[in-house]
Design a protein around this motif. Structure first.
Motif, PDB file in Angstrom:
ATOM      1  N   VAL A 196       0.848  -1.187   0.000  1.00 55.62           N
ATOM      2  CA  VAL A 196       0.000   0.000   0.000  1.00 55.62           C
ATOM      3  C   VAL A 196       0.888   1.242   0.000  1.00 55.62           C
ATOM      4  O   VAL A 196       1.699   1.416   0.912  1.00 55.62           O
ATOM      5  CB  VAL A 196      -0.918   0.030   1.247  1.00 55.62           C
ATOM      6  CG1 VAL A 196      -1.850   1.233   1.205  1.00 55.62           C
ATOM      7  CG2 VAL A 196      -1.688  -1.269   1.384  1.00 55.62           C
ATOM      8  N   CYS A 197       0.760   2.079  -1.016  1.00 59.13           N
ATOM      9  CA  CYS A 197       1.547   3.308  -1.078  1.00 59.13           C
ATOM     10  C   CYS A 197       1.015   4.283  -0.027  1.00 59.13           C
ATOM     11  O   CYS A 197      -0.134   4.720  -0.100  1.00 59.13           O
ATOM     12  CB  CYS A 197       1.458   3.926  -2.470  1.00 59.13           C
ATOM     13  SG  CYS A 197       2.380   5.474  -2.626  1.00 59.13           S
ATOM     14  N   LEU A 198       1.874   4.609   0.948  1.00 63.86           N
ATOM     15  CA  LEU A 198       1.498   5.547   2.004  1.00 63.86           C
ATOM     16  C   LEU A 198       2.483   6.713   2.023  1.00 63.86           C
ATOM     17  O   LEU A 198       3.644   6.563   1.655  1.00 63.86           O
ATOM     18  CB  LEU A 198       1.510   4.851   3.371  1.00 63.86           C
ATOM     19  CG  LEU A 198       0.518   3.714   3.582  1.00 63.86           C
ATOM     20  CD1 LEU A 198       0.688   3.114   4.970  1.00 63.86           C
ATOM     21  CD2 LEU A 198      -0.920   4.190   3.374  1.00 63.86           C
ATOM     22  N   THR A 199       2.006   7.858   2.494  1.00 63.78           N
ATOM     23  CA  THR A 199       2.833   9.055   2.587  1.00 63.78           C
ATOM     24  C   THR A 199       3.315   9.236   4.016  1.00 63.78           C
ATOM     25  O   THR A 199       2.515   9.223   4.957  1.00 63.78           O
ATOM     26  CB  THR A 199       2.029  10.301   2.154  1.00 63.78           C
ATOM     27  OG1 THR A 199       1.567  10.107   0.822  1.00 63.78           O
ATOM     28  CG2 THR A 199       2.872  11.556   2.220  1.00 63.78           C
ATOM     29  N   VAL A 200       4.617   9.414   4.162  1.00 62.54           N
ATOM     30  CA  VAL A 200       5.206   9.646   5.482  1.00 62.54           C
ATOM     31  C   VAL A 200       4.764  11.021   5.967  1.00 62.54           C
ATOM     32  O   VAL A 200       4.921  12.017   5.266  1.00 62.54           O
ATOM     33  CB  VAL A 200       6.746   9.595   5.411  1.00 62.54           C
ATOM     34  CG1 VAL A 200       7.360   9.931   6.772  1.00 62.54           C
ATOM     35  CG2 VAL A 200       7.229   8.235   4.925  1.00 62.54           C
ATOM     36  N   VAL A 201       4.176  11.087   7.168  1.00 63.61           N
ATOM     37  CA  VAL A 201       3.814  12.383   7.743  1.00 63.61           C
ATOM     38  C   VAL A 201       4.781  12.787   8.843  1.00 63.61           C
ATOM     39  O   VAL A 201       4.873  13.968   9.177  1.00 63.61           O
ATOM     40  CB  VAL A 201       2.355  12.413   8.268  1.00 63.61           C
ATOM     41  CG1 VAL A 201       1.374  12.228   7.126  1.00 63.61           C
ATOM     42  CG2 VAL A 201       2.117  11.406   9.364  1.00 63.61           C
ATOM     43  N   MET A 202       5.510  11.795   9.395  1.00 66.18           N
ATOM     44  CA  MET A 202       6.478  12.116  10.425  1.00 66.18           C
ATOM     45  C   MET A 202       7.550  11.034  10.483  1.00 66.18           C
ATOM     46  O   MET A 202       7.298   9.943  10.995  1.00 66.18           O
ATOM     47  CB  MET A 202       5.789  12.242  11.788  1.00 66.18           C
ATOM     48  CG  MET A 202       6.705  12.799  12.865  1.00 66.18           C
ATOM     49  SD  MET A 202       5.978  12.870  14.532  1.00 66.18           S
ATOM     50  CE  MET A 202       4.247  12.856  14.277  1.00 66.18           C
TER      51      MET A 202
ATOM     52  N   LEU B  37       8.273   5.353  11.528  1.00 65.48           N
ATOM     53  CA  LEU B  37       7.616   6.163  10.504  1.00 65.48           C
ATOM     54  C   LEU B  37       6.150   6.280  10.883  1.00 65.48           C
ATOM     55  O   LEU B  37       5.550   5.314  11.355  1.00 65.48           O
ATOM     56  CB  LEU B  37       7.730   5.495   9.132  1.00 65.48           C
ATOM     57  CG  LEU B  37       9.137   5.341   8.557  1.00 65.48           C
ATOM     58  CD1 LEU B  37       9.115   4.390   7.366  1.00 65.48           C
ATOM     59  CD2 LEU B  37       9.687   6.693   8.144  1.00 65.48           C
ATOM     60  N   VAL B  38       5.585   7.456  10.649  1.00 67.34           N
ATOM     61  CA  VAL B  38       4.178   7.674  10.957  1.00 67.34           C
ATOM     62  C   VAL B  38       3.448   8.008   9.657  1.00 67.34           C
ATOM     63  O   VAL B  38       3.935   8.807   8.846  1.00 67.34           O
ATOM     64  CB  VAL B  38       3.999   8.819  11.980  1.00 67.34           C
ATOM     65  CG1 VAL B  38       2.514   9.059  12.264  1.00 67.34           C
ATOM     66  CG2 VAL B  38       4.745   8.498  13.276  1.00 67.34           C
ATOM     67  N   PHE B  39       2.294   7.365   9.466  1.00 71.63           N
ATOM     68  CA  PHE B  39       1.468   7.557   8.276  1.00 71.63           C
ATOM     69  C   PHE B  39       0.040   7.850   8.706  1.00 71.63           C
ATOM     70  O   PHE B  39      -0.437   7.302   9.697  1.00 71.63           O
ATOM     71  CB  PHE B  39       1.439   6.281   7.424  1.00 71.63           C
ATOM     72  CG  PHE B  39       2.784   5.753   7.032  1.00 71.63           C
ATOM     73  CD1 PHE B  39       3.403   6.196   5.881  1.00 71.63           C
ATOM     74  CD2 PHE B  39       3.415   4.791   7.818  1.00 71.63           C
ATOM     75  CE1 PHE B  39       4.642   5.697   5.509  1.00 71.63           C
ATOM     76  CE2 PHE B  39       4.650   4.287   7.456  1.00 71.63           C
ATOM     77  CZ  PHE B  39       5.269   4.741   6.297  1.00 71.63           C
ATOM     78  N   GLU B  40      -0.662   8.680   7.934  1.00 66.40           N
ATOM     79  CA  GLU B  40      -2.096   8.857   8.123  1.00 66.40           C
ATOM     80  C   GLU B  40      -2.781   8.083   7.008  1.00 66.40           C
ATOM     81  O   GLU B  40      -2.466   8.257   5.835  1.00 66.40           O
ATOM     82  CB  GLU B  40      -2.472  10.337   8.109  1.00 66.40           C
ATOM     83  CG  GLU B  40      -1.984  11.018   9.378  1.00 66.40           C
ATOM     84  CD  GLU B  40      -2.338  12.488   9.461  1.00 66.40           C
ATOM     85  OE1 GLU B  40      -2.896  13.028   8.488  1.00 66.40           O
ATOM     86  OE2 GLU B  40      -2.037  13.078  10.506  1.00 66.40           O
ATOM     87  N   VAL B  41      -3.705   7.208   7.388  1.00 66.13           N
ATOM     88  CA  VAL B  41      -4.347   6.298   6.440  1.00 66.13           C
ATOM     89  C   VAL B  41      -5.838   6.596   6.402  1.00 66.13           C
ATOM     90  O   VAL B  41      -6.506   6.592   7.440  1.00 66.13           O
ATOM     91  CB  VAL B  41      -4.103   4.822   6.858  1.00 66.13           C
ATOM     92  CG1 VAL B  41      -4.704   3.872   5.845  1.00 66.13           C
ATOM     93  CG2 VAL B  41      -2.607   4.551   7.034  1.00 66.13           C
ATOM     94  N   SER B  42      -6.354   6.853   5.199  1.00 62.00           N
ATOM     95  CA  SER B  42      -7.774   7.197   5.045  1.00 62.00           C
ATOM     96  C   SER B  42      -8.659   5.967   5.208  1.00 62.00           C
ATOM     97  O   SER B  42      -8.210   4.824   5.055  1.00 62.00           O
ATOM     98  CB  SER B  42      -8.015   7.815   3.665  1.00 62.00           C
ATOM     99  OG  SER B  42      -7.887   6.825   2.663  1.00 62.00           O
ATOM    100  N   GLN B  43      -9.929   6.214   5.460  1.00 62.45           N
ATOM    101  CA  GLN B  43     -10.898   5.119   5.561  1.00 62.45           C
ATOM    102  C   GLN B  43     -11.014   4.387   4.233  1.00 62.45           C
ATOM    103  O   GLN B  43     -11.184   3.175   4.195  1.00 62.45           O
ATOM    104  CB  GLN B  43     -12.263   5.651   6.004  1.00 62.45           C
ATOM    105  CG  GLN B  43     -13.267   4.551   6.301  1.00 62.45           C
ATOM    106  CD  GLN B  43     -12.809   3.615   7.409  1.00 62.45           C
ATOM    107  OE1 GLN B  43     -12.404   4.067   8.481  1.00 62.45           O
ATOM    108  NE2 GLN B  43     -12.858   2.308   7.164  1.00 62.45           N
ATOM    109  N   GLU B  44     -10.898   5.120   3.112  1.00 66.07           N
ATOM    110  CA  GLU B  44     -10.950   4.492   1.786  1.00 66.07           C
ATOM    111  C   GLU B  44      -9.839   3.460   1.632  1.00 66.07           C
ATOM    112  O   GLU B  44     -10.066   2.350   1.142  1.00 66.07           O
ATOM    113  CB  GLU B  44     -10.842   5.559   0.687  1.00 66.07           C
ATOM    114  CG  GLU B  44     -10.689   5.007  -0.707  1.00 66.07           C
ATOM    115  CD  GLU B  44     -11.883   4.201  -1.202  1.00 66.07           C
ATOM    116  OE1 GLU B  44     -11.714   3.443  -2.182  1.00 66.07           O
ATOM    117  OE2 GLU B  44     -12.983   4.309  -0.631  1.00 66.07           O
TER     118      GLU B  44
END
Length: 196
Positions: free
Chosen positions: A47-53, A59-66
């Protein structure tokens, strides 16, 4: 873009509700985090995720409900495959992987064949039509060659290196896996539809 060649296996160490989705913290294990910054893309179990921190070794990621709806999700303490996005000078050792999961499959068989493992996966019908014998498929982000296809199921062979370098060695019957088909198959279908 990614290659499906896993660089490290990390561990989900925190999952918290955040803005309609979740904030996921992952211990990156042996992943080289030098130069990783906020905004970078990392494939986590495909799953391609964007690093937020970035806060090495985490590593911290914010993951949408979608994203949660379309994937296996991120269970606390789960081991996850990690790969940083491609740079133009990188080798393409696997196949082109976008990190956009096409569907979730279920492990039908996972059995020893000598030192290897035969992995059979039941794919959703809408995904299975893109999977071809000797074609490529990403399972939890791992680039694999399809050995056999039967209806909506397919088989791959896992060599000892793949078993050691990824989280696929933890699979068992019924386990859910993220699937991404070879993007070329989708383009071929789209082109054939356009020519009708």
């Amino acid at each position: 873009m990614f290659t499906g060649i896993i660089e490290a296996v990390g561990t989900v160490c925190e999952v918290k509700p955040a803005g309609g989705g979740v904030r996921v913290t992952i211990d990156a294990g042996a992943l080289d985090l030098a130069g990783v910054k906020s905004g970078d893309s990392i494939a986590v179990d495909g799953v391609c995720l964007t690093v937020v921190m970035p806060a090495a070794p985490r590593l911290v990621f914010e993951v949408s409900q979608e994203t949660l709806n379309c994937t296996t999700g991120f269970a606390l303490h789960a081991r996850v495959n990690l790969e940083q996005s491609l740079r133009l000078a990188d080798r393409l050792g696997g196949h082109l992987v976008s990190g956009h999961v096409d569907g979730v499959g279920a492990v039908a068989r996972f059995e020893a064949v000598g030192d290897n493992r035969l992995l059979a996966v039941a794919a959703p019908r809408e995904v299975a039509k893109y999977i071809a014998r000797k074609g490529s498929v990403a399972v939890n982000g791992v680039s694999l060659t399809v050995n056999a296809v039967s209806g909506a199921s397919f088989e791959v062979n896992l060599i000892p290196h793949t078993l050691q370098a990824t989280n696929l060695n933890t699979l068992a019957g019924g386990a859910r896996v993220n699937l991404e088909v070879d993007m070329l198959a989708r383009y071929v279908e789209r082109l054939s539809e356009a020519s009708k």
